[in-house]
Enzyme design. Structure first.
Site, PDB file in Angstrom:
ATOM      1  N   ASP A 163      33.364  17.187 -30.085  1.00 13.27           N
ATOM      2  CA  ASP A 163      34.774  17.580 -30.059  1.00 13.27           C
ATOM      3  C   ASP A 163      35.704  16.530 -30.658  1.00 13.27           C
ATOM      4  O   ASP A 163      36.917  16.643 -30.541  1.00 13.27           O
ATOM      5  CB  ASP A 163      35.188  17.888 -28.606  1.00 13.27           C
ATOM      6  CG  ASP A 163      34.873  16.735 -27.651  1.00 13.27           C
ATOM      7  OD1 ASP A 163      34.148  15.816 -28.053  1.00 13.27           O
ATOM      8  OD2 ASP A 163      35.367  16.774 -26.512  1.00 13.27           O
ATOM      9  N   ARG A 188      32.639  21.062 -21.781  1.00 19.81           N
ATOM     10  CA  ARG A 188      33.723  21.200 -20.800  1.00 19.81           C
ATOM     11  C   ARG A 188      34.982  21.724 -21.472  1.00 19.81           C
ATOM     12  O   ARG A 188      35.667  22.570 -20.951  1.00 19.81           O
ATOM     13  CB  ARG A 188      33.980  19.799 -20.229  1.00 19.81           C
ATOM     14  CG  ARG A 188      34.536  19.768 -18.870  1.00 19.81           C
ATOM     15  CD  ARG A 188      34.581  18.384 -18.300  1.00 19.81           C
ATOM     16  NE  ARG A 188      34.293  17.311 -19.245  1.00 19.81           N
ATOM     17  CZ  ARG A 188      33.847  16.117 -18.893  1.00 19.81           C
ATOM     18  NH1 ARG A 188      33.604  15.875 -17.627  1.00 19.81           N
ATOM     19  NH2 ARG A 188      33.648  15.166 -19.777  1.00 19.81           N
ATOM     20  N   ASP A 203      29.203  16.788 -27.194  1.00 13.17           N
ATOM     21  CA  ASP A 203      30.159  17.905 -27.309  1.00 13.17           C
ATOM     22  C   ASP A 203      30.676  18.168 -28.727  1.00 13.17           C
ATOM     23  O   ASP A 203      31.199  19.239 -29.005  1.00 13.17           O
ATOM     24  CB  ASP A 203      31.365  17.655 -26.400  1.00 13.17           C
ATOM     25  CG  ASP A 203      31.019  17.795 -24.931  1.00 13.17           C
ATOM     26  OD1 ASP A 203      29.903  18.254 -24.627  1.00 13.17           O
ATOM     27  OD2 ASP A 203      31.864  17.452 -24.085  1.00 13.17           O
ATOM     28  N   THR A 246      28.827  11.605 -28.260  1.00  9.34           N
ATOM     29  CA  THR A 246      28.957  12.635 -27.225  1.00  9.34           C
ATOM     30  C   THR A 246      28.271  13.901 -27.730  1.00  9.34           C
ATOM     31  O   THR A 246      28.360  14.209 -28.925  1.00  9.34           O
ATOM     32  CB  THR A 246      30.426  12.962 -26.874  1.00  9.34           C
ATOM     33  OG1 THR A 246      30.473  14.223 -26.180  1.00  9.34           O
ATOM     34  CG2 THR A 246      31.322  13.095 -28.099  1.00  9.34           C
ATOM     35  N   GLY A 252      29.747  10.257 -21.016  1.00 15.17           N
ATOM     36  CA  GLY A 252      28.456  10.957 -20.928  1.00 15.17           C
ATOM     37  C   GLY A 252      27.495  10.401 -21.973  1.00 15.17           C
ATOM     38  O   GLY A 252      27.869  10.236 -23.133  1.00 15.17           O
ATOM     39  N   ASP A 256      36.245  10.533 -26.379  1.00 11.94           N
ATOM     40  CA  ASP A 256      37.688  10.252 -26.419  1.00 11.94           C
ATOM     41  C   ASP A 256      38.170   9.402 -25.237  1.00 11.94           C
ATOM     42  O   ASP A 256      39.081   8.589 -25.385  1.00 11.94           O
ATOM     43  CB  ASP A 256      38.525  11.523 -26.595  1.00 11.94           C
ATOM     44  CG  ASP A 256      38.166  12.611 -25.617  1.00 11.94           C
ATOM     45  OD1 ASP A 256      37.300  12.388 -24.748  1.00 11.94           O
ATOM     46  OD2 ASP A 256      38.759  13.700 -25.725  1.00 11.94           O
ATOM     47  N   ARG A 269      31.677   6.083 -15.973  1.00  8.52           N
ATOM     48  CA  ARG A 269      33.102   6.382 -16.156  1.00  8.52           C
ATOM     49  C   ARG A 269      33.823   5.514 -15.129  1.00  8.52           C
ATOM     50  O   ARG A 269      33.505   5.589 -13.952  1.00  8.52           O
ATOM     51  CB  ARG A 269      33.372   7.871 -15.944  1.00  8.52           C
ATOM     52  CG  ARG A 269      32.663   8.742 -16.979  1.00  8.52           C
ATOM     53  CD  ARG A 269      33.091  10.191 -16.895  1.00  8.52           C
ATOM     54  NE  ARG A 269      32.587  10.947 -18.032  1.00  8.52           N
ATOM     55  CZ  ARG A 269      31.560  11.810 -17.982  1.00  8.52           C
ATOM     56  NH1 ARG A 269      30.955  12.044 -16.852  1.00  8.52           N
ATOM     57  NH2 ARG A 269      31.181  12.452 -19.066  1.00  8.52           N
TER      58      ARG A 269
END
Ligand code: F6P
Length: 322
Positions: free
Chosen positions: A130, A172, A128, A126, A11, A103, A72
């Site tokens: 994370d 997500r 996110d 990213t 992303g 990741d 992707r």
């Protein structure tokens, strides 16, 4: 090392362009040739290599998205796909690669490096946040500010009509965007994948607020919450508590576009420089991150295996202050 390549994958995240710029200019300053690979691993297979010069990255530090585009790639998951990628990288004379992504990107780079002798350095990009091995990922600061501004606007209209809003933000598998934007906007509740959602508990919080004559309520929901997205949760709440009229807003990809914040531009610039320096130092198979203002290297295997953890004291802030 004479020639390096850089690509963005997974992303897209605001700040990726600032990072590409930093990689290109640092490489050139060090006397290297730099190539960009368009569309991530897919472009590595489809031979989408382009030479990058200093002026190729002019006027992009402030731009969202990624000039190299992203993708992707299922093909890169196959041995055959990786063999084609290696052939293309060799034919272009690439001696080292900077991979900007999350990741999934580092997992792909790790498998590739187990098969072929080509050094990769990862940069966390990213929204996110994370990833283990960095306080912030590139794009996260922009995403939380976009979410915060959007929720501020929703609060105005929620208040005007005494409504309860469920606002779904991206994430997500991670609740960092939900948590930060929820704290910053004074949300009544924040629902994240990292902690089990108890709908009855949520309803009792909303009822208490209603009885205290709070005119509106905001519940921020991370898209990956275990109880479902904003629509499912709103439906369940509505079936048990009808104090407020309910509305739902999904912020979606608005959180990924637009100009990066100052923090993201600075982080991206710093990590882009560090990535090239680490390649020149002979490092490989590591992600460069920033922890407490220091540059830190984390092996891909750890960046993939572990996740950044939610600080429980931040979750408490919501219940103390709502
Ligand atoms: O990983 C970043 C992210 O924006 C997630 O928060 C979100 O779930 C996902 O990407 C969306 O992916 P896509 O753009 O492929 O729909």
């Amino acid at each position: 090392m004479k020639k390096i390549a850089v690509f963005t994958s997974g992303g897209d995240a605001p700040g990726m362009n600032a990072c590409v710029r930093a990689v290109v200019r640092t490489g050139l300053n060090q006397g290297l040739e730099v190539m960009g690979i368009k569309k991530g691993f897919a472009g590595m297979i489809d031979n989408l290599f382009i030479p990058l010069y200093s002026n190729s990255v002019s006027n992009i530090i402030q731009k969202g998205g990624t000039i190299l585009q992203s993708a992707r790639s299922d093909e890169f998951r196959t041995k055959k796909g990786r063999a084609i990628a290696y052939k293309n990288l060799s034919e272009h004379g690439i001696d080292g690669v900077v991979a900007i992504g999350g990741d999934g990107t580092f997992a792909g780079a790790k498998v590739f490096m187990e098969e072929y002798n080509l050094p990769f350095i990862g940069v966390p990009g990213t929204i996110d946040n994370d990833l283990f091995g960095t306080d912030n990922t590139i794009g996260f600061d922009t995403a939380i500010n976009i979410a915060m501004e959007a929720i501020d606007r929703i609060k105005d209209t929620a208040h005007a009509h005494d409504r309860l809003f469920f606002v779904e933000v991206m994430g997500r598998d991670a609740g960092f965007i939900a948590l930060q934007s929820g704290i910053a906007t004074g949300a009544e509740a924040v629902l994240v994948p990292e902690s089990k959602t108890d709908i009855d508990n949520l309803i009792s919080t909303l009822k208490t607020n209603y009885e205290k004559k709070k005119s509106s309520s905001i519940v921020v929901v991370a898209e990956g919450d275990d109880a479902g997205g904003a629509f499912e949760i709103a439906k369940e709440v509505k079936s048990k508590f009808d104090g407020y009229e309910i509305r739902i807003t999904v912020l979606g990809h608005t959180q990924r576009g637009g100009p990066p914040t100052c923090n993201d531009r600075v982080l991206a610039s710093r990590l882009g420089i560090a990535a090239v320096q680490q390649l020149l130092n002979g490092e490989k198979g590591v992600m460069v991150g920033q922890i407490h203002k220091d540059i830190v290297l984390t092996p891909f295997k750890d960046a993939i295996k572990y996740h950044q953890r939610i600080n429980p004291s931040l979750l408490e802030i919501i219940s103390i202050l709502s």
